[in-house]
Structures are given as structure tokens and as C-alpha cells.
Design an enzyme around this catalytic site. Structure first.
Site, PDB file in Angstrom:
ATOM      1  N   THR A 122       0.820  -1.219   0.000  1.00 18.35           N
ATOM      2  CA  THR A 122       0.000   0.000   0.000  1.00 18.35           C
ATOM      3  C   THR A 122       0.855   1.272   0.000  1.00 18.35           C
ATOM      4  O   THR A 122       0.705   2.132  -0.863  1.00 18.35           O
ATOM      5  CB  THR A 122      -0.910  -0.002   1.252  1.00 18.35           C
ATOM      6  OG1 THR A 122      -1.623  -1.228   1.257  1.00 18.35           O
ATOM      7  CG2 THR A 122      -1.878   1.151   1.251  1.00 18.35           C
TER       8      THR A 122
ATOM      9  N   ALA B  43      13.179  19.764  -4.829  1.00 19.10           N
ATOM     10  CA  ALA B  43      14.380  19.059  -4.357  1.00 19.10           C
ATOM     11  C   ALA B  43      15.646  19.559  -5.042  1.00 19.10           C
ATOM     12  O   ALA B  43      16.742  19.409  -4.508  1.00 19.10           O
ATOM     13  CB  ALA B  43      14.217  17.561  -4.608  1.00 19.10           C
TER      14      ALA B  43
ATOM     15  N   LYS C 273       7.004   2.438  12.219  1.00 25.19           N
ATOM     16  CA  LYS C 273       6.964   2.986  13.582  1.00 25.19           C
ATOM     17  C   LYS C 273       7.501   2.011  14.626  1.00 25.19           C
ATOM     18  O   LYS C 273       8.209   2.408  15.550  1.00 25.19           O
ATOM     19  CB  LYS C 273       5.537   3.416  13.939  1.00 25.19           C
ATOM     20  CG  LYS C 273       4.485   2.328  13.754  1.00 25.19           C
ATOM     21  CD  LYS C 273       3.441   2.667  12.729  1.00 25.19           C
ATOM     22  CE  LYS C 273       2.679   1.411  12.330  1.00 25.19           C
ATOM     23  NZ  LYS C 273       1.388   1.678  11.741  1.00 25.19           N
TER      24      LYS C 273
ATOM     25  N   LYS D   3       4.200   5.128  18.336  1.00 23.78           N
ATOM     26  CA  LYS D   3       4.219   6.493  17.794  1.00 23.78           C
ATOM     27  C   LYS D   3       4.507   7.506  18.912  1.00 23.78           C
ATOM     28  O   LYS D   3       5.232   8.477  18.706  1.00 23.78           O
ATOM     29  CB  LYS D   3       2.879   6.786  17.111  1.00 23.78           C
ATOM     30  CG  LYS D   3       2.657   5.903  15.867  1.00 23.78           C
ATOM     31  CD  LYS D   3       1.215   5.930  15.404  1.00 23.78           C
ATOM     32  CE  LYS D   3       0.973   5.063  14.185  1.00 23.78           C
ATOM     33  NZ  LYS D   3      -0.457   4.846  13.894  1.00 23.78           N
TER      34      LYS D   3
END
Ligand code: HSE
Length: 436
Positions: free
Chosen positions: A13, A33, A105, A205
Site C-alpha cells: 500500500t 528538491a 513505527k 508512535k
């Protein structure tokens, strides 16, 4: 100038979302950038699977090592997840001098200290904006935007699945298990949904946010976590009646004794903006001494919201690729030699207010016994309501809100109240924060 080459580990995903964004917004991104950015390689376990992105022009492999050992690749995106294979690959890639962007995470919360030390030794960057609150640039906000502040506390709805469940229970009166099944079907939940509902994902988190806010090492093991599985529809309704919403919050607060790190269901006044963050959306409220309260809101999961965060990290890396390593933004916001070892408080040392729900016999003196025990533990009552017995029950639900107290005192008071012969079953306790 030469294009920057990206290798993606994991084309699920998030990986698919990143490839789509880099292709669709290629021009705009390279204007920011200063270099062209191209995905040259991607690895996936099953190469035959249908993808959400166009892989034309990308060399696909089922061997991630092909990517991390390729001398042409500048930046490796670790989008596999988990803390075993992903960790080995990341450390090997760092060893090979690759810059890393990750959305992982759990890996950062559990092994970030080791990973950043290795990255610093090798002079490479490891960025992880996508690891917390998906598309919300909360890491950049704390690490850079609020760097003039002493962060006093932060509180966040940082797990979309949990927030979706609590919202559906409140708005539609649905049951916990029923909503969780829907969250899984919609793909919001972690592969192990206990990570969502027991606060583990939010704990990962929170450990990251607390490091950034207070300049302390990552210490997931010291985060107090309590899930939402015991919240009933009745609790949600009683809280509403008292002017509160129940949210599963991650809270990090600096006190003069140390740092509180906790994830638990929390009553918050319904007038607070964060109390109105519903469904799978995330929000983080950060209180700085100079700026005051700041609130960050957005999608906490999903292919492109998370991809947006990954791409912003890629752009940051590309911008500093030619800079001196010691002048780069430090991964945990504070300079490595300025990380402090402030004590993380145990759960018993937490100070908070409480919502209590107990079942009491309908007899004179019952409430007097309860309030006597609370007073003995120095706990002041803010509000109290007594309800009619629920259908088929003889005991009365009593709901109390208390003022701020020490968790240790509350634990002792609850144990004593539960031992009263006039109180049935265990007491439901939900912490309450006014977030003022
Ligand atoms: N399971 C997580 C959530 C996904 O529900 O927020 C994003 O980290």
C-alpha cells in the site's frame, strides 16, 4: 545534476502510493528538491501480485539484498514493516552507505537508538516522517517548526483504527467487536489488530514523538498502555452527558519529576477541537511554552497520505545530499550528545483526573463509604451522577468525575472501593484530561 536513484523495499500500500506520487508529481517534486528523483528498483515478496502503481521502468526483484547492495542506489525506502527482516535490511543498507526513509513505527520505536547511532557512524540519514500520524507532517513540525520552544506536553489521536471504533460506538451506538471487524475489512487495522486496540501502535508512535519533543532516547518499553476494549456504550453515553468525549490518546508530558508517557482512553471536554476529530483521522495537539497550543490534523493512514510523508523525507535527503553530515537535522531533533536521561515516570506516578463508573447497591450510606475512601486518598470529586438501574439489574450505576490526583492513590482507592460489599464487580476507570 545527476538524478537521485531510489530503491523501494516493499511495494504494498505505502510503496505503491510513493511510486504513484513520485511519478505523478515528478516535475513539482524536482523543482523543490533541486534534482530529478527516480525509482529504479523495487522489491516485493510476490512479483505476480496486482499493484496499485504502474511499475513500468522499475526493475522488480524478490530479493531486497539486490537493492541494498546496488552501488547505484542512493536512497532505500524501507516499507516492508515488522522489526526482524526490516531491521536487518535497514542496518545492512546503512552499512552500505545508503540513506533511508521508512514508515516503520515499530522498528523506530524499538530499535531507533541503535539505528540512528549506526547511521551517524556511517554519515547517512534515516528519516521517518511517515511513521507517526501518516500524512500529517508532525515530526517536521516538532523537530523543526517548534525548535524555539520548550515542549510542555503533547496529546494525540495517533491510531486511526481506534478512533474509528470509538466514533462509530458513539455516533451509531455500535458494539466494539462489530466496528473492529469493519475496520479490519477496510484495511485500517494493523495485521495484528491488538496493536491498534490495545494501544501498542499508538505507544510506538508516542515513544517517537516524546523523543523528538523532549530530547530523550526512544523508550517504548516505558510507555504505559491501556486499550479501548473495556469501553462500553454506556461509558460513551455517560461521558457525553457530562460534556466529554472518550478518545484513545497518546500523552507525553514533562513534569518537574520526569516525563509521563501514556496511551489510554481519555475523557476530554467536547468543546476541544481534538475531541471532534472523528473516524480514521488523526490529530496531535502540541503545547510549546512560546507558541502555546498547536493542533495538527489529517489522514493517519492510507497509500497516498503516508506516501506524501515518505516523499517529503526523500526531498529533504536530496536537498542535503551535498551538505556536511554534522550540519544535518539530527534524527531525534536534539544533537546526539545532548540527549538527556530525564526519568520516565512509572504509571503509578501519573497525575490525571478520572471518570469512574461503579455499580452500587441502592442502600443508605453506600455513597458515603465511597466518598470517605476517596477523601482518605486525597481525591476530590468534581461531579457525581447516579443513574436508574440498567434493565434486569438491581444495582445502580454511579458515575463520578474526580479532580487531578496521583494514579497510585487512585489505584489504592479503587481497590478499597471494590472490596466494599455494597459495590458489585469492578470499577470502570477512564482517565480525564482537560487539555487546557
Ligand atoms: N493501524 C494504524 C492506524 C495504521 O490505524 O492508525 C497507521 O499507522
Amino acid at each position: 545534476m545527476k538524478a537521485v536513484k531510489i530503491g523501494v523495499l516493499g511495494l504494498g500500500t505505502v510503496g505503491g502510493g510513493v511510486v504513484n506520487i513520485l511519478k505523478r508529481n515528478a516535475k513539482e517534486i524536482s523543482r523543490r528538491a533541486g534534482r530529478e528523483i527516480i525509482v529504479t528498483h523495487a522489491s516485493a515478496r510476490d512479483l505476480t501480485r496486482e499493484r496499485i502503481c504502474d511499475t513500468q521502468g522499475i526493475t522488480l526483484t524478490s530479493h531486497s539484498l539486490d537493492i541494498i547492495n546496488d552501488p547505484e542506489i542512493d536512497i532505500v525506502l524501507e516499507l516492508i514493516g515488522g522489526t526482524t527482516i526490516a531491521k536487518d535490511l535497514m542496518l545492512q543498507a546503512i552499512d552500505n552507505g545508503k540513506h533511508i526513509v521508512t514508515a516503520n513505527k515499530a522498528l523506530i520505536a524499538l530499535h531507533g537508538n541503535e539505528i540512528f547511532a549506526k547511521a551517524s557512524e556511517k554519515g547517512v540519514m534515516v528519516l521517518f516522517e511517515a511513521a507517526v500520524a501518516g500524512g500529517i507532517p508532525i515530526i517536521k513540525a516538532i523537530r523543526e517548526g517548534l525548535s524555539g520552544n520548550q515542549i510542555e506536553w503533547l496529546a494525540g489521536i495517533i491510531n486511526g483504527t481506534g478512533n474509528f471504533i470509538l466514533t462509530e460506538m458513539r455516533d451509531k451506538g455500535r458494539d466494539f467487536a462489530d466496528v473492529l471487524a469493519e475496520a479490519q475489512a477496510l484495511g485500517y487495522a494493523e495485521s495484528d489488530p491488538t496493536f491498534d486496540v490495545e494501544g501498542i501502535d499508538a505507544g510506538h508512535k508516542l515513544a517517537i514523538l516524546a523523543s523528538l519533543a523532549f530530547g530523550i532516547p526512544l523508550q517504548f518499553e516505558k510507555v504505559f498502555t491501556e486499550g479501548i476494549t473495556k469501553i462500553t456504550r454506556a461509558d460513551v453515553e455517560y461521558a457525553e452527558e457530562l460534556g466529554y468525549r472518550i478518545k484513545h490518546l497518546g500523552i507525553a508530558r514533562k513534569t518537574d519529576k520526569g516525563v509521563e508517557l501514556r496511551v489510554h482512553p481519555t475523557l476530554i471536554p467536547e468543546r476541544r477541537l481534538i475531541a471532534n476529530v472523528d473516524g480514521v483521522m488523526n490529530a496531535v495537539l502540541v503545547q510549546g511554552d512560546a507558541v502555546g497550543p498547536t493542533l495538527y490534523y489529517g489522514a493517519g493512514a492510507g497509500a497516498e497520505p503516508t506516501g506524501s510523508a515518505v516523499v517529503s523525507d526523500i526531498v529533504d535527503i536530496v536537498r542535503v545530499l551535498t551538505g556536511e553530515p554534522e550540519h544535518r537535522v539530527p534524527p531525534l531533533a536534539f544533537q546526539a550528545d545532548a540527549i538527556s536521561d530525564i526519568t520516565v515516570l512509572s504509571s503509578e506516578q501519573i497525575q490525571t483526573a478520572y471518570y469512574l463508573r461503579l455499580s452500587a447497591e441502592d442502600k443508605p450510606g453506600v455513597l458515603a463509604d465511597v466518598t470517605r475512601i476517596l477523601a482518605k486518598h486525597n481525591i476530590s470529586i468534581e461531579a457525581i451522577i447516579q443513574k436508574e438501574p440498567l434493565e434486569g439489574e438491581t444495582t445502580l450505576p454511579v458515575i463520578m468525575l474526580t479532580q487531578t490526583t496521583l494514579e497510585k492513590e487512585m489505584n489504592a482507592a479503587i481497590a478499597e472501593i471494590e472490596a466494599l460489599s455494597t459495590i458489585t464487580g469492578s470499577i470502570s476507570r477512564i482517565r480525564l484530561e482537560t487539555l487546557g
